[in-house]
Design a protein around this motif. Sequence first.
Motif, PDB file in Angstrom:
ATOM      1  N   PRO A 167       0.824  -1.215   0.000  1.00  0.00           N
ATOM      2  CA  PRO A 167       0.000   0.000   0.000  1.00  0.00           C
ATOM      3  C   PRO A 167       0.855   1.260   0.000  1.00  0.00           C
ATOM      4  CG  PRO A 167       0.206  -0.841   2.220  1.00  0.00           C
ATOM      5  CD  PRO A 167       0.935  -1.821   1.335  1.00  0.00           C
ATOM      6  N   CYS A 168       0.262   2.355  -0.459  1.00  0.00           N
ATOM      7  CA  CYS A 168       0.930   3.648  -0.314  1.00  0.00           C
ATOM      8  C   CYS A 168       0.331   4.329   0.917  1.00  0.00           C
ATOM      9  CB  CYS A 168       0.768   4.504  -1.570  1.00  0.00           C
ATOM     10  SG  CYS A 168      -0.827   5.290  -1.792  1.00  0.00           S
ATOM     11  N   TYR A 169       0.858   5.482   1.249  1.00  0.00           N
ATOM     12  CA  TYR A 169       0.391   6.211   2.434  1.00  0.00           C
ATOM     13  C   TYR A 169      -1.111   6.510   2.345  1.00  0.00           C
ATOM     14  CZ  TYR A 169       0.708   9.792   6.140  1.00  0.00           C
ATOM     15  OH  TYR A 169       0.545  10.539   7.284  1.00  0.00           O
ATOM     16  N   ARG A 170      -1.565   6.861   1.134  1.00  0.00           N
ATOM     17  CA  ARG A 170      -2.996   7.150   0.937  1.00  0.00           C
ATOM     18  C   ARG A 170      -3.869   5.921   1.108  1.00  0.00           C
ATOM     19  NH1 ARG A 170      -5.045  11.830  -2.159  1.00  0.00           N
ATOM     20  NH2 ARG A 170      -3.271  13.022  -2.947  1.00  0.00           N
ATOM     21  N   CYS A 171      -3.334   4.747   0.757  1.00  0.00           N
ATOM     22  CA  CYS A 171      -4.120   3.526   0.930  1.00  0.00           C
ATOM     23  C   CYS A 171      -4.443   3.328   2.411  1.00  0.00           C
ATOM     24  CB  CYS A 171      -3.345   2.297   0.453  1.00  0.00           C
ATOM     25  SG  CYS A 171      -3.073   2.224  -1.314  1.00  0.00           S
ATOM     26  N   ILE A 172      -3.484   3.639   3.258  1.00  0.00           N
ATOM     27  CA  ILE A 172      -3.665   3.445   4.692  1.00  0.00           C
ATOM     28  C   ILE A 172      -4.418   4.621   5.312  1.00  0.00           C
ATOM     29  CG2 ILE A 172      -2.462   2.979   6.885  1.00  0.00           C
ATOM     30  CD1 ILE A 172      -2.113   0.757   4.840  1.00  0.00           C
ATOM     31  N   GLY A 242      -9.169   1.331  -5.250  1.00  0.00           N
ATOM     32  CA  GLY A 242      -9.604   2.652  -5.716  1.00  0.00           C
ATOM     33  C   GLY A 242      -8.703   3.792  -5.274  1.00  0.00           C
ATOM     34  N   CYS A 243      -7.510   3.479  -4.849  1.00  0.00           N
ATOM     35  CA  CYS A 243      -6.612   4.541  -4.356  1.00  0.00           C
ATOM     36  C   CYS A 243      -6.297   5.530  -5.481  1.00  0.00           C
ATOM     37  CB  CYS A 243      -5.324   3.944  -3.803  1.00  0.00           C
ATOM     38  SG  CYS A 243      -4.112   5.198  -3.334  1.00  0.00           S
ATOM     39  N   PRO A 244      -6.504   6.837  -5.239  1.00  0.00           N
ATOM     40  CA  PRO A 244      -6.239   7.810  -6.297  1.00  0.00           C
ATOM     41  C   PRO A 244      -4.754   7.889  -6.677  1.00  0.00           C
ATOM     42  CG  PRO A 244      -6.802   8.916  -4.231  1.00  0.00           C
ATOM     43  CD  PRO A 244      -7.029   7.449  -4.023  1.00  0.00           C
ATOM     44  N   ALA A 245      -3.889   7.413  -5.808  1.00  0.00           N
ATOM     45  CA  ALA A 245      -2.456   7.483  -6.120  1.00  0.00           C
ATOM     46  C   ALA A 245      -1.944   6.201  -6.762  1.00  0.00           C
ATOM     47  CB  ALA A 245      -1.660   7.787  -4.856  1.00  0.00           C
ATOM     48  N   CYS A 246      -2.298   5.040  -6.168  1.00  0.00           N
ATOM     49  CA  CYS A 246      -1.677   3.808  -6.658  1.00  0.00           C
ATOM     50  C   CYS A 246      -2.690   2.769  -7.143  1.00  0.00           C
ATOM     51  CB  CYS A 246      -0.772   3.211  -5.589  1.00  0.00           C
ATOM     52  SG  CYS A 246      -1.647   2.443  -4.213  1.00  0.00           S
ATOM     53  N   GLY A 247      -3.990   3.080  -7.062  1.00  0.00           N
ATOM     54  CA  GLY A 247      -4.998   2.117  -7.488  1.00  0.00           C
ATOM     55  C   GLY A 247      -5.146   2.043  -9.004  1.00  0.00           C
TER      56      GLY A 247
HETATM   57 ZN   LIG Z   1      -2.388   3.896  -2.599  1.00  0.00          ZN
END
Ligand SMILES: [Zn+2]
Lengths: 367, 122
Positions: A167-172, A242-247
């Motif tokens: 995951p990236c920071y945004r995922c968490i 659905g993560c806007p950064a890594c999804g």
């Molecule tokens: Zn992410």
Amino acid sequence: MDSVIGGPEYPLPLEDYKRYGRQMILDGFGLQGQVNLSRASVAVVGAGGLGCPALQYLGAAGVGRIGIFDHDRVEISNLQRQILHNEETVGIVNSRLVIDAVTSAISASNALTLLAGYDLILDCTDNVPTRYLLSDTAVALKTPLVSGAAQKFDGQLCVYHYGENGPCYRCIFPVPPKPSNVGSCEELGILGAVTGIIGNMQALEAIKILTGLHDGKPVMHIYNALSTPPFRTIKLRSKREGCPACGTGALEKALVRDTDYVQFCGGLRPDWEHTGLAQGEAGKRIDAKSLSALLASDPFAVEIIDVRQPTEFGIVHLPGSKNVPLKQLVEYPQNMSRKSRSSSPAGWVTTHRRQQTRCEVSTEVRV
Amino acid sequence: MAGAETSSVTIKVEFSGGLELLFSNQRSHTLTLPAAVPTDNATTVPVPSTIEATKPADITYLIHYLRDHLLQERAELFEENGTVRPGILVLINDTDWELEGEGDYVVKEGDEVVFISTLHGG
Ligand SMILES: [Zn+2]
């Protein structure tokens, strides 16, 4: 000619075998591990409590190129010397260590350019918007992010955007906390040794990734200096679809360029110090000079209630003031003695920097 | 209804990253929750016998319970719209609650639930 030092068979200069021999003989590290480090580049963003120890250990381990990013500290070149000096104490000066010292502030408009070309990014910063910016940038540049944070007696460490579906920071943390719910080290306090522990561990995670010793499992290490045991490791979720950064269908570079990170995180952090200086309603605020003059004319003119935490009160407080932490005051205003109410024309409430408490005081307390 | 031995469930709750300050500055708490709780997460204890719609105690109920019974400071520092405020990580037996069904996870005897506030300082 393969057996020539520096040739394919002995790819490192002779002094490196001497300098780094003790880590090179570690199982799983070996010659290849050292070669990987010497060819690696690491960006360390933030050269404060976390960044400094991380830099020392990255330099001492033989990382080939290190970028130091910090716009707050003009003495960044001094730090550069320290890293080289630290190497001197370990062994021979590594004249091949390349250090890029960058003092421009990292922003959405320059992050992709400034951090391009590094194999790894260390987040050693101290604020929420930059943490989101660095995470999005790391994802867009396809580099892992080694994130460290510390506050009070606590530390947290996590490698984001690494391993299969990491995951990236945004995922968490898809939604940032409100600025008013975020405290800074300046307000909340921090023990230097705690940042040292987390900063060292960031260097360690970086070294593990670069040498292939990291298992790539998404976890967060949580540290508390006062707990036994002090460490705890938690298993994190994998990447959010659905993560806007890594999804799937993420915007990647465009996301970085188009995001106003400060706005995304709810705007600027309230400047409590500044807020505290604001002129309030007449008769409800008093500045230090007027208070001092008032007390000089009549020491019993007012009763001063200091609503900070007892520890803060113990460090310094106004003479004759009484410590009633805000929580107690708001919860049991009736406990304020009658005598003090009738004998004083007004009760003054003092706070330090955490002026967000002020509004509650003025609404809840009528002394 | 289930037997007496399943009418309550005892779990360990821990707070970290500064959240302990909202809960009497105590990091570790042992809680006994009713095994069956109102579906609207009302936290009156014991659960009134007039309540008809019940569900097994889950993490959402736990969050309401903590807010109503243990929280010593402003609620918005912990809870928002029936769940934890952004920036709080919930762990069930050392695993991110998103891997366990988040608020719908039904607490079991001996579970350990940890609430961690993310840190930002450096
Ligand atoms: Zn992410």
